[in-house]
Scaffold this motif. Structure first.
Motif, PDB file in Angstrom:
ATOM      1  N   GLN A  51     -21.069   7.707  -8.039  1.00  0.00           N
ATOM      2  CA  GLN A  51     -19.919   8.595  -7.921  1.00  0.00           C
ATOM      3  C   GLN A  51     -19.098   8.250  -6.682  1.00  0.00           C
ATOM      4  N   HIS A  52     -19.789   8.006  -5.583  1.00  0.00           N
ATOM      5  CA  HIS A  52     -19.100   7.676  -4.337  1.00  0.00           C
ATOM      6  C   HIS A  52     -18.271   6.404  -4.499  1.00  0.00           C
ATOM      7  N   ARG A  53     -18.864   5.387  -5.135  1.00  0.00           N
ATOM      8  CA  ARG A  53     -18.138   4.112  -5.325  1.00  0.00           C
ATOM      9  C   ARG A  53     -16.927   4.290  -6.244  1.00  0.00           C
ATOM     10  N   LEU A  54     -17.064   5.162  -7.246  1.00  0.00           N
ATOM     11  CA  LEU A  54     -15.920   5.413  -8.125  1.00  0.00           C
ATOM     12  C   LEU A  54     -14.750   5.976  -7.331  1.00  0.00           C
ATOM     13  N   TRP A  55     -15.006   6.977  -6.513  1.00  0.00           N
ATOM     14  CA  TRP A  55     -13.915   7.596  -5.765  1.00  0.00           C
ATOM     15  C   TRP A  55     -13.426   6.704  -4.629  1.00  0.00           C
ATOM     16  N   LEU A  56     -14.293   5.816  -4.147  1.00  0.00           N
ATOM     17  CA  LEU A  56     -13.846   4.805  -3.186  1.00  0.00           C
ATOM     18  C   LEU A  56     -12.803   3.897  -3.825  1.00  0.00           C
ATOM     19  N   MET A  57     -13.097   3.432  -5.039  1.00  0.00           N
ATOM     20  CA  MET A  57     -12.160   2.544  -5.729  1.00  0.00           C
ATOM     21  C   MET A  57     -10.914   3.304  -6.179  1.00  0.00           C
ATOM     22  N   CYS A  58     -11.073   4.590  -6.480  1.00  0.00           N
ATOM     23  CA  CYS A  58      -9.905   5.408  -6.796  1.00  0.00           C
ATOM     24  C   CYS A  58      -8.964   5.454  -5.591  1.00  0.00           C
ATOM     25  N   GLY A  59      -9.530   5.685  -4.401  1.00  0.00           N
ATOM     26  CA  GLY A  59      -8.715   5.678  -3.186  1.00  0.00           C
ATOM     27  C   GLY A  59      -8.040   4.336  -2.963  1.00  0.00           C
ATOM     28  N   TYR A  60      -8.745   3.263  -3.278  1.00  0.00           N
ATOM     29  CA  TYR A  60      -8.178   1.921  -3.140  1.00  0.00           C
ATOM     30  C   TYR A  60      -6.964   1.764  -4.059  1.00  0.00           C
ATOM     31  N   LEU A  61      -7.105   2.206  -5.316  1.00  0.00           N
ATOM     32  CA  LEU A  61      -5.994   2.104  -6.264  1.00  0.00           C
ATOM     33  C   LEU A  61      -4.804   2.947  -5.821  1.00  0.00           C
ATOM     34  N   ILE A  62      -5.073   4.128  -5.258  1.00  0.00           N
ATOM     35  CA  ILE A  62      -3.995   4.984  -4.776  1.00  0.00           C
ATOM     36  C   ILE A  62      -3.216   4.275  -3.670  1.00  0.00           C
ATOM     37  N   CYS A  63      -3.938   3.688  -2.734  1.00  0.00           N
ATOM     38  CA  CYS A  63      -3.289   3.009  -1.612  1.00  0.00           C
ATOM     39  C   CYS A  63      -2.576   1.734  -2.066  1.00  0.00           C
ATOM     40  N   LEU A  64      -3.132   1.054  -3.075  1.00  0.00           N
ATOM     41  CA  LEU A  64      -2.581  -0.228  -3.511  1.00  0.00           C
ATOM     42  C   LEU A  64      -1.130  -0.094  -3.951  1.00  0.00           C
ATOM     43  N   THR A  65      -0.847   0.893  -4.799  1.00  0.00           N
ATOM     44  CA  THR A  65       0.553   1.093  -5.211  1.00  0.00           C
ATOM     45  C   THR A  65       1.277   2.089  -4.313  1.00  0.00           C
ATOM     46  N   GLY A  66       0.507   2.989  -3.681  1.00  0.00           N
ATOM     47  CA  GLY A  66       1.140   3.967  -2.800  1.00  0.00           C
ATOM     48  C   GLY A  66       1.800   3.342  -1.605  1.00  0.00           C
ATOM     49  N   PHE A  67       1.259   2.220  -1.139  1.00  0.00           N
ATOM     50  CA  PHE A  67       1.820   1.525   0.021  1.00  0.00           C
ATOM     51  C   PHE A  67       2.423   0.179  -0.371  1.00  0.00           C
ATOM     52  N   SER A  68       2.859   0.062  -1.605  1.00  0.00           N
ATOM     53  CA  SER A  68       3.496  -1.173  -2.071  1.00  0.00           C
ATOM     54  C   SER A  68       4.995  -1.113  -1.812  1.00  0.00           C
ATOM     55  N   TYR A  69       5.616  -2.277  -1.887  1.00  0.00           N
ATOM     56  CA  TYR A  69       7.061  -2.362  -1.707  1.00  0.00           C
ATOM     57  C   TYR A  69       7.666  -3.142  -2.869  1.00  0.00           C
ATOM     58  N   GLY A  70       8.574  -2.512  -3.595  1.00  0.00           N
ATOM     59  CA  GLY A  70       9.287  -3.205  -4.671  1.00  0.00           C
ATOM     60  C   GLY A  70       8.379  -3.727  -5.755  1.00  0.00           C
ATOM     61  N   LEU A  71       7.296  -3.019  -6.035  1.00  0.00           N
ATOM     62  CA  LEU A  71       6.366  -3.432  -7.082  1.00  0.00           C
ATOM     63  C   LEU A  71       6.786  -2.773  -8.391  1.00  0.00           C
TER      64      LEU A  71
END
Length: 404
Positions: free
Chosen positions: A30-50
């Motif tokens: 469960q912890h790893r799932l939400w870790l990767m969820c946070g990663y996905l949020i940051c990946l596009t959340g902090f993207s530029y012109g994607l």
């Protein structure tokens, strides 16, 4: 910057190997799932012109007032002139007034859709990380986070609502429905969810294909005239609905759509459901298949309505992950299942590898290489040009039916 993609792929692949076979509850999993969820949020959340559509959102953001006292009038204007729903306008106005940055909007949207997706995944499959890889490599992650951002907000609440309906908490469904609608009008398709439930069998697929064919055959004759008669006057919302209603397709287009949205997904989802040992989960998955069939009929027969299929994509991808996991573990009909998988991959490649002539780019170039807010490289604006070409192709006279 694309190293961030590689990190996600390697971490998720490792977690899949380590945890996806674990059937019982595991706090580490469960912890790893939400870790990767946070990663996905940051990946596009902090993207530029994607993405492609995001450039439109960014340009519109500059036109928003910085004073929230103008919210009432501006929300009304956006609805009447552009057909944009109130909550989308409001969250943009908050981003403009408080943070003076569109990054707030894209981070909030990424948090909403990816949190909802990971929550749903944790409830309907044990293959958390295989799903995340499927979500990523089919590019649906990027589509939901950059191409249909308004709809992404709506889908986040729709997923939570549909999950709770399945589990008997209907009041949460009725709470989520208006919230989703206030982000995007397409969420009205949620009204169909409680109504569709039927026995799932191969006969179901044959009947669904026949209905889709009949609707496609008759749509050129009657749909445009019906839409004009029902909708009447003009306005941004009316124009959008009318535009999607008059999209047409040839017989070959219909067959491709039927295979893409109805036949292959049915085989995949039905194969997974037939192997389900839990009676409760099997019934839940049959409900998902029923909804997929209903939206698959619409997407196959009415070309302009394939976007509504987004509301069942997560259910489909969950079962596609299970389908991949059981591919060689179940011997029955292995050749047929491998053929369906090969066909699914071919259609995905066909869709995402089609080049845009003016820029010599492809759909995947909207998302690769990764561009981050730490490096606002103006070269990404070639994606805006490619997006304009894609939109012009969609609106060309070659794929709309005549209305008199």
């Amino acid at each position: 910057m694309s190293i961030f993609y590689l990190i996600f792929i390697l971490m998720t692949a490792y977690f899949s190997f380590r945890y996806d076979s674990v059937e019982e509850y595991d706090s580490h999993k469960q912890h790893r799932l939400w870790l990767m969820c946070g990663y996905l949020i940051c990946l596009t959340g902090f993207s530029y012109g994607l993405g492609g559509d995001k450039f439109t959102y960014m340009e519109e953001f500059e036109q928003y007032p910085s004073d929230l006292s103008e919210a009432g009038d501006f929300i009304w204007l956006q609805f009447m002139l552009k057909g944009q729903m109130p909550f989308w306008t409001l969250i943009n106005m908050c981003g403009k007034a408080v943070f003076h940055s569109f990054y707030f909007v894209q981070l909030a949207q990424s948090a909403a859709i990816n949190t909802a997706v990971c929550y749903i995944v944790s409830k309907y499959t044990h293959r958390y990380f295989l799903f995340l890889l499927v979500y990523f490599f089919t590019l649906q992650y990027f589509v939901f986070n950059t191409e249909v951002m308004r709809e992404g907000f709506a889908m986040a609440f729709a997923l939570i609502g549909m999950h709770n309906w399945i589990n008997g908490k209907k009041w949460i469904y009725f709470l989520m429905l208006p919230i989703a609608l206030l982000f995007h009008i397409s969420a009205a398709i949620m009204l169909l969810f409680p109504l569709v439930r039927f026995r799932i069998s191969w006969i179901t697929l044959m009947i669904a294909f026949f209905i889709a064919f009949c609707i496609w055959l008759l749509s050129d004759l009657v749909l445009g005239k019906i839409m004009l008669a029902v909708l009447g006057g003009m306005g941004a919302m009316v124009e959008k609905i009318l535009f999607y209603s008059i999209q047409a397709s040839t017989i070959f287009g219909f067959l491709r759509s039927a295979i893409t949205y109805l036949i292959f997904p049915f085989v995949i989802m039905y194969s997974v459901t037939s192997q389900e040992t839990s009676e409760g989960q099997r019934k839940h998955k049959e409900k998902m298949i029923s909804f997929m069939v209903a939206l698959g009929i619409l997407a196959s027969s009415l070309a302009g309505f394939n976007r509504l299929y987004n509301y069942v994509q997560i259910f489909y991808l969950i079962m596609l992950a299970d389908f991949l996991y059981m591919l060689f573990r179940v011997k029955n009909h292995l050749i047929i299942r491998m053929g369906v998988l090969a066909g699914t991959l071919f259609l995905l490649l066909l869709r995402y590898m089609t080049p845009y002539q003016s820029t010599k780019t492809h759909f995947y170039d909207f998302f690769y290489p990764y561009t981050c807010i730490l490096h606002e490289d103006k070269s990404v604006y070639i994606r805006e040009i490619a997006h304009q070409e894609a939109v012009m192709a969609e609106e060309s006279d070659n794929n709309v039916r005549e209305i008199e």
